[in-house]
Design an enzyme around this catalytic site. Structure first.
Site, PDB file in Angstrom:
ATOM      1  N   ASP A 210       0.980  -1.311  -0.031  1.00  0.00           N
ATOM      2  CA  ASP A 210      -0.043  -0.246  -0.165  1.00  0.00           C
ATOM      3  C   ASP A 210       0.849   1.178   0.009  1.00  0.00           C
ATOM      4  O   ASP A 210       2.020   1.090  -0.027  1.00  0.00           O
ATOM      5  CB  ASP A 210      -0.871  -0.086   1.241  1.00  0.00           C
ATOM      6  CG  ASP A 210      -0.084  -0.052   2.432  1.00  0.00           C
ATOM      7  OD1 ASP A 210       0.147   1.246   3.061  1.00  0.00           O
ATOM      8  OD2 ASP A 210       0.316  -1.208   3.034  1.00  0.00           O
ATOM      9  N   ASP A 212       0.328   3.565   2.393  1.00  0.00           N
ATOM     10  CA  ASP A 212       0.372   4.128   3.874  1.00  0.00           C
ATOM     11  C   ASP A 212      -0.771   5.119   3.684  1.00  0.00           C
ATOM     12  O   ASP A 212      -1.791   4.820   2.787  1.00  0.00           O
ATOM     13  CB  ASP A 212       1.706   4.940   4.130  1.00  0.00           C
ATOM     14  CG  ASP A 212       1.726   5.077   5.709  1.00  0.00           C
ATOM     15  OD1 ASP A 212       1.349   3.836   6.270  1.00  0.00           O
ATOM     16  OD2 ASP A 212       1.792   6.073   6.178  1.00  0.00           O
TER      17      ASP A 212
END
Length: 287
Positions: A210, A212
């Protein structure tokens, strides 16, 4: 101690090692308590392998609850001299996309003192060099193996380790970006530090899952999104680990195996007997 072996510590989504023969489970007690789970030992085309799920099977342990000292000491008991650590991480750079692999070569510790981070104490003082916290030889093999199996791999970079278990606030994420870090995770410290004290080569295969929460316009990090990418990458991670293991020679040939040679400051005559016994596996070759 048994013959030399290659250790694998599996992170989120990687709870077992495939392709092993002569498989058996080994339940160990260590001077630092029980490890995360039973160790799984086996043979991969002539290489002895030792696998441990960092969070326990079923993912039962928070990052702060992982018994890092017991895990690393248990690896040492089983003859492991190199550890390949697999971890899910958040990306802090646009170029590191979810699904990419990163082989970090630096760490920043933002844990909050809740984790035992050294084997020393209780009457013995030791200071190991940690300027370069991963083994360059082992990380090089890991990067080559990732490229060999077709992964998009970024060699080098800084892994920021936070306490967790919550993900970062948006303000924290932006701050960390300003520090120039590359990925963010919750587990590789004190793991890397303890491996150095145990004179075990250590390298990380970081799976970016991802962005973040710093990336405007991109979905914020969630467990569901993380695990979706992890599931996609687990098979690839296993191929990388296999390729790396098959590239490794029997002798590491680096400086990691003598990290304690000049580390102990304490007069041996003043080390308490109980502490001396607790650290026998690490220090007997020097005392």
């Amino acid at each position: 101690m048994t013959a030399s072996a290659i250790g694998v510590i599996g992170g989120s989504g990687l709870y077992e090692m495939e392709g092993l023969t002569e498989v058996r489970e080994v339940v160990l007690e260590t001077p630092f308590g029980a490890p995360s789970d039973a160790f799984v030992t086996g043979v991969l085309e002539g290489r002895r392998m030792v696998f441990l799920p960092r969070h326990g099977r079923g993912h039962r342990l928070l990052p702060s609850e992982v018994p890092y000292r017991a895990n690393i000491h248990g690896m040492k008991q089983l003859g492991v001299d190199r550890i390949l650590s697999v971890s899910a991480v958040g990306s802090m750079r646009e170029a590191i996309e979810p699904g990419h692999m990163v082989i970090p070569d630096q760490f920043i510790d933002r844990t909050q003192g809740k984790r035992a981070s050294t084997f020393f104490g209780n009457g013995i003082v030791g200071h190991v060099a940690f300027a370069d916290p991963v083994c360059p030889d082992l990380s090089g093999v890991l990067a080559e193996a990732a490229g060999e199996v077709g992964a998009t791999v970024h060699r080098g970079g800084t892994y920021l380790c936070i306490e967790g278990p919550n993900f970062s606030t948006r303000a924290e994420s932006r701050l960390y970006r300003n520090w120039g870090v590359d990925v963010i995770g919750m587990t590789n410290l004190p793991e890397a530090r303890l491996a150095r004290e145990a004179e075990i080569c250590y390298a990380t295969l970081a799976l970016a899952t991802d962005y973040d929460c710093w990336y405007e316009g991109h979905d914020d990090v969630t467990v569901e999104a993380v695990m979706a990418i992890v599931r996609q990458n687990v098979a690839l991670a296993r191929r990388i680990l296999r390729a790396a293991a098959l590239r490794l020679d029997s002798d590491p040939g680096c400086a990691c195996g003598s990290a304690l040679r000049y580390a102990v400051m304490t007069d041996p005559a003043r080390i308490p007997p109980a502490t001396r016994e607790q650290l026998a596996l690490l220090l007997d070759k020097y005392f």
